[in-house]
Design a protein around this motif. Structure first.
Motif, PDB file in Angstrom:
ATOM      1  N   LEU A 170       0.825  -1.207   0.000  1.00 46.14           N
ATOM      2  CA  LEU A 170       0.000   0.000   0.000  1.00 46.14           C
ATOM      3  C   LEU A 170       0.862   1.261   0.000  1.00 46.14           C
ATOM      4  O   LEU A 170       0.542   2.239  -0.690  1.00 46.14           O
ATOM      5  CB  LEU A 170      -0.940  -0.011   1.203  1.00 46.14           C
ATOM      6  CG  LEU A 170      -2.059  -1.054   1.158  1.00 46.14           C
ATOM      7  CD1 LEU A 170      -2.770  -1.125   2.503  1.00 46.14           C
ATOM      8  CD2 LEU A 170      -3.063  -0.745   0.043  1.00 46.14           C
ATOM      9  N   THR A 171       1.954   1.248   0.753  1.00 44.90           N
ATOM     10  CA  THR A 171       2.846   2.415   0.770  1.00 44.90           C
ATOM     11  C   THR A 171       3.469   2.642  -0.596  1.00 44.90           C
ATOM     12  O   THR A 171       3.552   3.783  -1.077  1.00 44.90           O
ATOM     13  CB  THR A 171       3.938   2.244   1.837  1.00 44.90           C
ATOM     14  OG1 THR A 171       3.335   2.101   3.123  1.00 44.90           O
ATOM     15  CG2 THR A 171       4.868   3.451   1.867  1.00 44.90           C
ATOM     16  N   ALA A 204       2.215   1.811  -3.461  1.00 43.02           N
ATOM     17  CA  ALA A 204       1.156   2.307  -4.337  1.00 43.02           C
ATOM     18  C   ALA A 204       0.865   3.780  -4.079  1.00 43.02           C
ATOM     19  O   ALA A 204       0.698   4.576  -5.015  1.00 43.02           O
ATOM     20  CB  ALA A 204      -0.106   1.473  -4.139  1.00 43.02           C
ATOM     21  N   VAL A 205       0.821   4.160  -2.803  1.00 45.64           N
ATOM     22  CA  VAL A 205       0.571   5.560  -2.446  1.00 45.64           C
ATOM     23  C   VAL A 205       1.678   6.458  -2.985  1.00 45.64           C
ATOM     24  O   VAL A 205       1.414   7.525  -3.568  1.00 45.64           O
ATOM     25  CB  VAL A 205       0.437   5.708  -0.916  1.00 45.64           C
ATOM     26  CG1 VAL A 205       0.585   7.166  -0.488  1.00 45.64           C
ATOM     27  CG2 VAL A 205      -0.902   5.158  -0.444  1.00 45.64           C
ATOM     28  N   ALA A 211       1.198   6.859  -6.683  1.00 52.07           N
ATOM     29  CA  ALA A 211       0.012   7.653  -7.005  1.00 52.07           C
ATOM     30  C   ALA A 211       0.225   9.121  -6.674  1.00 52.07           C
ATOM     31  O   ALA A 211      -0.272  10.005  -7.397  1.00 52.07           O
ATOM     32  CB  ALA A 211      -1.196   7.105  -6.244  1.00 52.07           C
ATOM     33  N   ARG A 212       0.975   9.413  -5.604  1.00 50.45           N
ATOM     34  CA  ARG A 212       1.256  10.816  -5.247  1.00 50.45           C
ATOM     35  C   ARG A 212       2.029  11.529  -6.345  1.00 50.45           C
ATOM     36  O   ARG A 212       1.974  12.755  -6.451  1.00 50.45           O
ATOM     37  CB  ARG A 212       2.067  10.881  -3.944  1.00 50.45           C
ATOM     38  CG  ARG A 212       1.321  10.507  -2.684  1.00 50.45           C
ATOM     39  CD  ARG A 212       2.264  10.460  -1.506  1.00 50.45           C
ATOM     40  NE  ARG A 212       2.654  11.790  -1.051  1.00 50.45           N
ATOM     41  CZ  ARG A 212       3.719  12.060  -0.319  1.00 50.45           C
ATOM     42  NH1 ARG A 212       4.542  11.079   0.018  1.00 50.45           N
ATOM     43  NH2 ARG A 212       3.988  13.286   0.079  1.00 50.45           N
ATOM     44  N   TYR A 248      -6.291   6.739   1.639  1.00 49.65           N
ATOM     45  CA  TYR A 248      -5.530   7.795   0.977  1.00 49.65           C
ATOM     46  C   TYR A 248      -5.251   7.419  -0.473  1.00 49.65           C
ATOM     47  O   TYR A 248      -5.366   8.258  -1.381  1.00 49.65           O
ATOM     48  CB  TYR A 248      -4.232   8.030   1.738  1.00 49.65           C
ATOM     49  CG  TYR A 248      -3.370   9.156   1.214  1.00 49.65           C
ATOM     50  CD1 TYR A 248      -3.925  10.327   0.717  1.00 49.65           C
ATOM     51  CD2 TYR A 248      -1.981   9.039   1.219  1.00 49.65           C
ATOM     52  CE1 TYR A 248      -3.122  11.360   0.231  1.00 49.65           C
ATOM     53  CE2 TYR A 248      -1.176  10.058   0.748  1.00 49.65           C
ATOM     54  CZ  TYR A 248      -1.757  11.212   0.255  1.00 49.65           C
ATOM     55  OH  TYR A 248      -0.965  12.238  -0.234  1.00 49.65           O
ATOM     56  N   LEU A 249      -4.901   6.148  -0.705  1.00 49.31           N
ATOM     57  CA  LEU A 249      -4.628   5.697  -2.069  1.00 49.31           C
ATOM     58  C   LEU A 249      -5.850   5.909  -2.969  1.00 49.31           C
ATOM     59  O   LEU A 249      -5.730   6.390  -4.099  1.00 49.31           O
ATOM     60  CB  LEU A 249      -4.227   4.224  -2.060  1.00 49.31           C
ATOM     61  CG  LEU A 249      -4.043   3.568  -3.427  1.00 49.31           C
ATOM     62  CD1 LEU A 249      -2.919   4.230  -4.212  1.00 49.31           C
ATOM     63  CD2 LEU A 249      -3.762   2.070  -3.272  1.00 49.31           C
ATOM     64  N   LYS A 250      -7.020   5.570  -2.470  1.00 47.82           N
ATOM     65  CA  LYS A 250      -8.234   5.724  -3.278  1.00 47.82           C
ATOM     66  C   LYS A 250      -8.514   7.189  -3.590  1.00 47.82           C
ATOM     67  O   LYS A 250      -8.933   7.530  -4.698  1.00 47.82           O
ATOM     68  CB  LYS A 250      -9.413   5.085  -2.556  1.00 47.82           C
ATOM     69  CG  LYS A 250      -9.325   3.563  -2.495  1.00 47.82           C
ATOM     70  CD  LYS A 250     -10.431   2.951  -1.653  1.00 47.82           C
ATOM     71  CE  LYS A 250     -10.282   1.439  -1.569  1.00 47.82           C
ATOM     72  NZ  LYS A 250     -11.310   0.814  -0.704  1.00 47.82           N
ATOM     73  N   GLY A 274      -5.993   5.817  -6.965  1.00 48.23           N
ATOM     74  CA  GLY A 274      -5.588   4.422  -7.068  1.00 48.23           C
ATOM     75  C   GLY A 274      -6.750   3.480  -6.813  1.00 48.23           C
ATOM     76  O   GLY A 274      -7.733   3.845  -6.156  1.00 48.23           O
TER      77      GLY A 274
END
Length: 471
Positions: free
Chosen positions: A14-15, A17-18, A21-22, A228-230, A234
């Motif tokens: 998840l990190t 991916a975040v 995405a950032r 946060y990802l969504k 993401g």
């Protein structure tokens, strides 16, 4: 075509991916289980209203993680809660040493002969934790430490084996035993290379930020990352087991929060990780209690984490039995957590959740429950009388819950020898694989085990550099 696909929705996946995405990359995460979390989950394992963390519960490296501190996870429900004491280590005589936010209080608990030695060991790094941990946990993904002098000094102190550090620094058993317990958190042999650094990292983390729990359970960490990802655009797909690369949509890069051997199997990389070693396993029991653990010593009653081992020799023997002799120890060294001390919402009023785990051989299929409870009764007489229900998970159950825990190894790889520092193999680019579009971001990469997201953070750097060169 997506920019990146991440396999595995644990904290590192998840990190990663975040972070991608950032930076404007399109990202999708695919998770085999029905919920996100990996080693940071929360479930009602015993009785209704008792919220347990099936794996990680206390997070000394999470609260101070450079990866997490850069993210607005508080806006997505993550709140850290602290027990009065980060950690305590009781002894058979009814006393205890402590790891406190205060260096002075910690040193005092070791006794007069070691108080000064402990202060001299940690004082050079107090107040420098945030920079030190960013430098230490970013290696080898960065070539420019922010404070190279402090990092070099830490390396000189921590590279020797913890057994050498204890012999050189401390005179009495109290300090040596607590420090040995800190090293055992990563199931590392006390005489292994750089195990002194392991103990120092955990101690410094307590002094700087404590050993907190997440309000409501460790699931809050994973849920905050996913939320946060969504919001960054993401996507997260659960109940999606990946058996081969063709199961995934087309992407410019694939990032695996899996074990190295699983990555090789799924991606068809052959025997590239055949030399990777998995270590001793955990045997874990989650308890629903009708009240606090009846510790004989006063200090553990207010501690979030309690180490249970009579002395460093008993701790060392337990580690040796689990990792070398392939036998379960008669007196296991236990790491226990008491989340309810900091977060009463984890259990009905007046009740508590509690977990304990000991070390056993990888893949062991026996039952350590009685040995765990006999050990607890040595330091908390009447413990069994407080038990309302228990949920037992040995190596097979742990591996079934999380495919990364191969043979029950919750560190996703032995933390011994050079593999403590060079994971998953000897390389200056540990997140890359022989395939230029495939990357690894699990605990099997630096800086290793723990819920702190840094393997994902570091791997994301390698991925976005690759994507930028592709244009």
């Amino acid at each position: 075509m997506l920019d990146a696909v991440v396999v595995g929705a644990g904290p590192n996946g998840l990190t990663a991916a975040v972070e991608l995405a950032r930076r404007g990359f399109s990202v999708a995460v695919f998770e085999a289980k029905s919920t996100v979390g990996g080693g940071a989950r929360t479930e009602e394992l015993t009785l209704p209203g008792f919220r347990h963390d099936p794996c990680s519960a206390a997070h000394p490296l999470g609260i101070g993680s450079p990866a997490f501190k850069d993210l607005p996870l508080g806006r997505y429900g993550l709140e850290w809660l602290h027990a009065p004491l980060p950690m305590a280590h009781p002894f058979p005589d009814g006393t205890a040493a402590v790891l406190s936010r205060s260096v002075a209080e910690t040193a005092l608990s070791f006794g007069p002969r070691d108080a000064g030695a402990y202060r001299r060991l940690v004082d050079p790094f107090i107040g420098k934790w945030d920079t030190l941990v960013r430098d230490f946990m970013s290696l080898p993904s960065t070539a420019l430490p922010r404070d190279p002098v402090t990092l070099a000094r830490f390396g000189l102190a921590g590279l020797p084996p913890s057994s050498w550090l204890m012999a050189q620094r401390f005179r009495d058993e109290r300090a040596k035993t607590l420090f040995a317990g800190l090293v055992a958190h990563v199931m590392a042999p006390l005489g292994g290379l750089a195990t002194g650094a392991v103990g120092m990292v955990f101690a410094l983390a307590a002094h700087e930020h404590g050993w907190p729990v997440a309000r409501g359970g460790s699931q809050s960490i994973s849920d905050a990352l996913a939320g946060y990802l969504k919001d960054l655009g993401g996507a997260v797909h659960t109940d999606y087991e990946v058996k081969r690369l063709d199961d995934l949509p087309p992407a410019r890069a694939y990032v695996f929060d899996t074990s190295p051997t699983a990555l090789a199997r799924i991606a068809g990389l052959g025997r590239v990780y055949d030399g990777y070693r998995y270590g001793a396993a955990a045997f874990k029991v989650d308890y629903a209690l009708d009240g606090p653990v009846p510790w004989t010593a006063e200090e553990p009653r207010s501690a979030g984490t309690v180490q249970v081992g009579a002395d460093r020799h008993e701790i060392g023997a337990a580690l040796h039995a689990a990792s070398r002799t392939r036998q379960a120890p008669d007196r296991p060294f236990l790491i226990t957590t008491q989340p309810s001390v900091a977060d009463p919402s984890r259990a009905p009023e007046g009740k508590q959740v509690f977990w304990a785990y000991g070390h056993v051989p990888n893949g062991w299929d026996g039952d350590l429950t009685d040995a765990i409870e006999r050990q607890l009764e040595r330091f908390a007489p009447g413990f069994r009388d407080r038990v309302l229900a228990r949920a037992v998970a040995g190596p097979p159950e742990l591996a079934a819950r999380n495919a990364n825990f191969v043979g029950g190894d919750i560190a996703c790889g032995a933390a011994s020898g050079l593999q403590l520092l060079l994971r998953p193999k000897l390389s200056l680019f540990p997140y890359r694989t022989p395939h230029p579009a495939i990357f690894l971001c699990s605990q099997a990469t630096p800086p290793g085990p723990g819920v702190h997201g840094m393997p994902g953070h570091n791997a994301a750097k390698a991925v976005w550099r690759r994507l930028r060169t592709m244009g």
